[in-house]
Write a protein that holds these residues in place. Structure first.
Motif, short mmCIF file in Angstrom:
data_model
loop_
_atom_site.label_atom_id
_atom_site.label_comp_id
_atom_site.label_asym_id
_atom_site.label_seq_id
_atom_site.Cartn_x
_atom_site.Cartn_y
_atom_site.Cartn_z
N MET A 183 0.84 -1.21 0.00
CA MET A 183 0.00 0.00 0.00
C MET A 183 0.87 1.26 0.00
O MET A 183 0.61 2.21 -0.72
N LEU A 184 1.93 1.24 0.83
CA LEU A 184 2.83 2.40 0.83
C LEU A 184 3.68 2.43 -0.43
O LEU A 184 4.06 3.49 -0.92
N GLY A 185 3.98 1.23 -0.96
CA GLY A 185 4.77 1.13 -2.18
C GLY A 185 4.14 1.90 -3.33
O GLY A 185 4.84 2.48 -4.17
N SER A 186 2.83 1.93 -3.34
CA SER A 186 2.17 2.62 -4.45
C SER A 186 2.31 4.14 -4.31
O SER A 186 2.00 4.88 -5.23
N LEU A 187 2.80 4.59 -3.16
CA LEU A 187 3.08 6.04 -2.99
C LEU A 187 4.58 6.31 -3.15
O LEU A 187 5.06 7.40 -2.83
N GLY A 188 5.32 5.30 -3.57
CA GLY A 188 6.76 5.47 -3.75
C GLY A 188 7.55 5.29 -2.46
O GLY A 188 8.72 5.64 -2.37
N ILE A 189 6.89 4.76 -1.43
CA ILE A 189 7.58 4.55 -0.14
C ILE A 189 8.15 3.13 -0.12
O ILE A 189 7.47 2.19 -0.52
#
Ligand SMILES: O=C(O)CCC(=O)C(=O)O
Ligand SMILES: [Fe+2]
Length: 370
Positions: A183-189
């Motif tokens: 989920m955070l990966g999709s924000l570039g995290i």
């Protein structure tokens, strides 16, 4: 400062009137349980509605999964997952053990009653204290080992329950960590951006609780409320609702039913992910309604960071054009805020008021709950 979930709850007791109604013998909804009638017009039924909660297949290519999750978190704050790796046999065992617990006589269940300042054990929903009417539900909360309370329920025969719940907690912890990264990966995290993720992104020190919810069949479901509208004070919640519908999410002013899909799990964005994402992801307002025929059981895995880690908008998501919208809070502190302000908790940690003319869809103050 509390370092464990149970200690955080001990610091924030809520005033809960214990529920002594024996739902199984109730022939009508007593006045103390009668809510303003649910109108059909507010029920966006998934069978007829055009919109439905996104379903994401975790066996899709990882970039596609991230992209679908990002979109779902921004627009809905909730999605369902399939091919998540939790064996169907384990979901069935959890369901069976939950039913075994809730079908015990009321007096027996009360032997494992949650203490006023405790988190684990049997009792009414913690959010009950914020509403004048009682809810048509009962719950059992587990943090770590359920042994202490399970022994009170089944002095001779509690090990099966404990084994099943502990296995489920173990599997859920891994899944919830994986979901957090996606989920955070999709924000570039990435895991490197989150100090408490650990070197392999295993989120070893994450805290969690397992919440079994029971919604007995109800003689007058339109006048009753299973679990009133709320957001979860978590990073994310993974919910197993088996085959009986009841979960609804608020979208565009309408309550939309989240249709049960055999073997699928529902994932909610919680208030802490809302804060971490600086409001890009919406913590979803949801509730559970009851029905006339079926006893519904749901199992919520409430997942969050270590108790004393400061949660604030991630620095990669903040810049002069996107200033931080929330002040840093620990989960422990946020639980205290929630115990005081309930659905206004998120706005109470907000730094700046919504800009002129900007409608903050995530401001649950605007929503009439219940
Ligand atoms: O029973 C459900 O579907 C919802 C449960 C829930 O929202 C919770 O346990 O926080
Ligand atoms: Fe919830």
């Amino acid at each position: 400062m509390p370092s464990r979930l149970a200690e955080a709850f001990r610091d924030h007791p809520v005033d809960l009137h214990q529920n002594h109604l024996d739902f199984n013998s109730a022939r009508e909804v007593p006045d103390s349980y009668a809510w303003p009638p649910l109108g059909d017009e507010t029920l966006g039924d998934y069978k007829y509605g055009v919109e439905s909660v996104p379903i994401i297949d975790l066996s899709d290519p990882v970039n596609s999964v991230k992209e679908q999750m990002g979109r779902a978190c921004e627009t809905w704050g909730v999605f369902q997952i399939t091919n998540h790796g939790i064996p169907m046999s384990l979901l069935e065992k959890v369901q069976a053990e939950g039913r075994r617990l809730f079908s015990l006589p009321a007096q027996q269940k009360l032997k494992a009653a949650r203490s006023p300042d405790g988190i684990s054990g049997y009792g009414v929903a913690r959010i009950s204290s914020f509403f004048p009417k009682l809810m048509w539900s009962e719950g059992f909360t587990i943090v770590g080992s359920p042994a202490e309370h399970a022994r009170q329920l089944w002095p001779q025969d509690y090990s099966k329950f404990c084994e099943v719940m502990e296995e489920y907690e173990k599997e859920m912890k891994v899944l919830a960590g994986r979901l957090t990264l996606l989920m955070l990966g999709s924000l570039g995290i990435t895991k490197e951006d989150i100090k408490w993720a650990g070197p392999r992104g295993e989120f070893k020190d994450a805290c969690a609780a397992l919440q079994l919810n029971s919604y007995p069949a109800c003689p007058d479901p339109k006048r009753a409320m299973g679990l009133a509208a709320h957001t979860d004070s978590t990073l994310l919640t993974v919910l197993y609702q088996n085959s009986t519908s009841g979960l609804q999410v608020l979208r565009g002013g309408k309550w939309i039913t989240v249709p049960p899909i055999t073997g699928a799990l529902v994932v909610n964005v919680g208030d802490l992910l809302h804060i971490l994402s600086n409001g890009r992801y919406t913590s979803v307002l949801h509730r559970a309604v009851v029905n006339r025929t079926y006893h519904r059981l749901s199992v919520a895995y409430l997942y969050g960071p270590p108790m004393n880690v400061q949660i604030s908008p991630l620095s990669k998501l903040v810049n002069p054009r996107n200033p931080p919208l929330y002040r840093p809070v620990t989960w422990s502190e946020y639980l205290g805020t929630k115990a005081k302000h309930f659905n206004k908790a998120l706005s109470s940690v907000r730094l700046c008021a919504p800009l002129n003319g900007f409608v903050d869809v995530n401001d649950h103050n605007r929503v009439k709950v219940g």
